[in-house]
Design a protein around this motif. Structure first.
Motif, PDB file in Angstrom:
ATOM      1  N   LEU A   1      33.263  15.532  11.210  1.00 42.57           N
ATOM      2  CA  LEU A   1      34.695  15.686  11.473  1.00 42.57           C
ATOM      3  C   LEU A   1      34.941  16.538  12.719  1.00 42.57           C
ATOM      4  O   LEU A   1      35.716  16.165  13.602  1.00 42.57           O
ATOM      5  CB  LEU A   1      35.405  16.331  10.273  1.00 42.57           C
ATOM      6  CG  LEU A   1      35.518  15.501   8.994  1.00 42.57           C
ATOM      7  CD1 LEU A   1      36.202  16.314   7.903  1.00 42.57           C
ATOM      8  CD2 LEU A   1      36.313  14.220   9.255  1.00 42.57           C
TER       9      LEU A   1
ATOM     10  N   VAL B   1      41.715  13.461   2.953  1.00 35.86           N
ATOM     11  CA  VAL B   1      41.232  13.213   4.310  1.00 35.86           C
ATOM     12  C   VAL B   1      39.825  12.626   4.210  1.00 35.86           C
ATOM     13  O   VAL B   1      38.894  13.301   3.786  1.00 35.86           O
ATOM     14  CB  VAL B   1      41.222  14.513   5.141  1.00 35.86           C
ATOM     15  CG1 VAL B   1      40.456  14.314   6.442  1.00 35.86           C
ATOM     16  CG2 VAL B   1      42.652  14.949   5.450  1.00 35.86           C
ATOM     17  N   ALA B   2      39.693  11.348   4.578  1.00 33.41           N
ATOM     18  CA  ALA B   2      38.400  10.678   4.448  1.00 33.41           C
ATOM     19  C   ALA B   2      37.731  10.477   5.803  1.00 33.41           C
ATOM     20  O   ALA B   2      36.582  10.058   5.858  1.00 33.41           O
ATOM     21  CB  ALA B   2      38.559   9.340   3.729  1.00 33.41           C
ATOM     22  N   ASP B   3      38.446  10.778   6.882  1.00 30.45           N
ATOM     23  CA  ASP B   3      37.819  10.681   8.203  1.00 30.45           C
ATOM     24  C   ASP B   3      38.631  11.477   9.217  1.00 30.45           C
ATOM     25  O   ASP B   3      39.705  11.989   8.901  1.00 30.45           O
ATOM     26  CB  ASP B   3      37.655   9.215   8.629  1.00 30.45           C
ATOM     27  CG  ASP B   3      38.954   8.432   8.517  1.00 30.45           C
ATOM     28  OD1 ASP B   3      40.030   9.035   8.681  1.00 30.45           O
ATOM     29  OD2 ASP B   3      38.906   7.231   8.247  1.00 30.45           O
TER      30      ASP B   3
END
Lengths: 386, 386
Positions: free
Chosen positions: A143, A287-289
């Motif tokens: 991230l 938030v996955a990416d």
């Protein structure tokens, strides 16, 4: 060294920040006058508390020495008088509901070449457990690297675990990163991170509201956390146990209206429990990416600079001064505000269908125009505004 | 074998279920009359479509043989005439918005000793990717085992991956489990699951709306998925890729108002992408443990039986008949319903602060009383209701 700098440096040490009484005095009479009043033990009416708070410390004036110390380590004292002071982003700390627990900092000690206002306009905090799992470390690195690559500054707390991964990945990407410390910027805490902190200060910023020499302490981590949130356009918790420091930063983000995200992980992992809790209770977005983190921080996909400029242009009169009076009634932000109670910036952004940055800029102009006020529950229309 | 059973068995094969035209005919004249009409090629006015749908098949009457086949493998045909028919739970499939894509089944072929109504009152579906990760398999086993231990029947599709883990863990716990098939209940699909399906049928139920001998086919998986959702009090997706069969079951759950949960996982896992998407888009609640799955299925912590009884008691007059007329105006469910448009059962439950089961029971009574109607968009107050 200006007298203002000297005054702020003196005030920074004379009472442990954040000190609401000293802050109120400075807000009323300015830093130079406030420092003089404290030194002379003569406060304006209603400000006795500022004298009480400095009872045992007012004679300690290390301003010259502190300024020299930070200069020696490549640092400076940034005050509200400086052009780079991130006024808007810190403004959120001064609502009635939050100022008691630590309002905006009086001034910030900063090591590093980056301008604070520019840095914090495009910043995302990545925070999390010191006892990061290998999954958490991996995710944080990904991230932070991707955010850095997209031009975001990565804000964190310089600690072990998630914090260190975030700083390191941003550095590896050649991106700016910001460490907000719970000790003086001349102290390396943790000691093992001396080199990391030096690297951060080399391109980004190491920031503290504590004067040089002050050691890290438990209560300082908590007050520091509010700055991590306030200096960021979004806070993303990567890993957090059931009770963790990251949860404190997350709570600050919610309190001051900074969009909050949390990264999910295996439900079998103890350090994802806090994240899952925040998501399922509706406190944090999943938030996955890195794209999701960026959408949180800038919902319209614009940089804050772009959108603030645009909003300011739209909401200004021809001669460039903010519009006010009856014209403001058509403002889409104003029409989304309640007359009583209050709403958060992100609520307004949702209702008005405007980016958060636009809403912020418009609120600032409307506040100057006296059309809106910020109460304990958030923003609302001013009673006398129209 | 009753003539009704015979009629349903005939109708089950004469047109591939779900067939809306045949279903409408049965709804109007009953199964026996409907079967007779199709056989004789004379339909009541407005039901020509049912004859068209059975043009090439009406002479095929394998009812006696089909009923014998399922009996031979320990099965039976359960019809709306039977006491165990889970009428309420299937009712959701008959709204205008869903019936076109497959309304309630005409009848269900069932292998296994469990009563359908009892089984489906306390059932939670665990569904997910055939290509389950070891994390997904582990989590499914844990959830299914704990749900089984708490008295819930675990519903799934009998497939490889998540489905098989769910069934096996429930069986290992001595709990009931339900496999809804996309083929006849005498077929073992997949073949490798013959023993598993026999075990499921030994204590729980293997269910299909297709008559014996029908093979699994792609379109049948999709229509089967609506039954997985409709026969469960909540659907939990454990793992799902970006486009997966589980997403289809999830969509059915949302369409018919069955609470939907999704289990988060590593953001690095391709088979958690679908789950994360459902959670971040607000379609599914994050489910991090079996307690969360149970809260979804029974928000008040009561069994559905308990709460339905309570609700029925509260909403009934002294002589036990449902109250109607003016008294119903004070009903908390009624006051939460709009006069136009429509809302889902879970929306009403949220607004009224009542458990979903209560809301269902009250809606059923209010519908009988003519106070509420179910439109294409959900439940609303009846225009003529008072």
């Amino acid at each position: 060294m200006s007298s203002t700098q000297h005054a702020y440096a003196y005030l920074s040490r004379v009472a442990e920040p954040p000190n609401p009484a000293v802050a109120r005095l400075v807000a009323e009479v300015g830093a130079v006058e406030a420092a003089a009043a404290i030194r002379r033990r003569v406060a304006p009416p209603g400000h006795q508390e500022a004298l009480d708070a400095t009872e045992t410390t007012y004679e300690i004036d290390l301003a010259v020495q502190d300024l020299a110390t930070v200069e020696a380590c490549g640092g400076r004292l940034v005050t509200p008088e400086d052009a780079e002071w991130p006024a808007w982003t810190l403004h959120a700390l001064n609502t009635a509901s939050t100022s008691a627990r630590g309002g905006a900092p009086l001034a910030l000690w900063v090591r590093g070449p980056a301008r604070l206002d520019e840095l914090t306009e495009r910043s995302i905090a990545l925070v999390g457990s010191r006892a990061a799992s290998s999954y958490g470390s991996h995710v944080t690195s990904t991230l932070a690297g991707e955010l850095g690559q997209s031009g975001w500054a990565v804000v964190s707390g310089g600690a072990y675990g998630i914090d260190a991964c975030a700083h390191r990945a941003a550095l590896a990407m050649g991106a700016s990163t910001v460490a907000v410390l719970a000790c003086g910027i001349d102290r390396d805490y943790p000691v093992a991170h001396a080199r990391l902190l030096a690297q951060i200060a080399g391109t980004g910023a190491v920031i503290s509201e504590y004067p040089p020499g002050i050691s890290a302490a438990k209560h300082r981590f908590l007050t520091r956390n509010r700055l991590v949130a306030a200096l960021s356009r979004a806070v993303v918790v990567v890993e957090a146990g059931r009770r963790s420091g990251a949860a404190n930063t997350a709570a600050w983000a919610r309190r001051i209206g900074v969009p909050l995200g949390a990264v999910p992980g295996p439900i079998t992992s103890a350090v994802s429990v806090g994240c899952h809790q925040m998501i399922s209770e509706g406190q944090a977005c999943l938030v996955a990416d890195s794209a999701a983190a960026q959408r949180l921080a800038a919902p319209d996909g614009l940089t804050l600079f772009d959108s603030v400029d645009t909003a300011a242009t739209r909401a200004s009169t021809d001669d460039g001064t903010p519009s006010s009076g009856t014209g403001a009634h058509d403002d889409p932000v104003l029409t989304c505000l309640p007359g009583r109670g209050g709403v958060s910036v992100s609520d307004v952004a949702n209702s008005a269908g405007l980016p958060v940055a636009d809403v912020r800029a418009r609120l600032a102009l409307l506040e100057v125009a006296g059309s809106v006020v910020r109460g304990p529950d958030g923003w609302r229309r001013a009673r006398t505004g129209g």
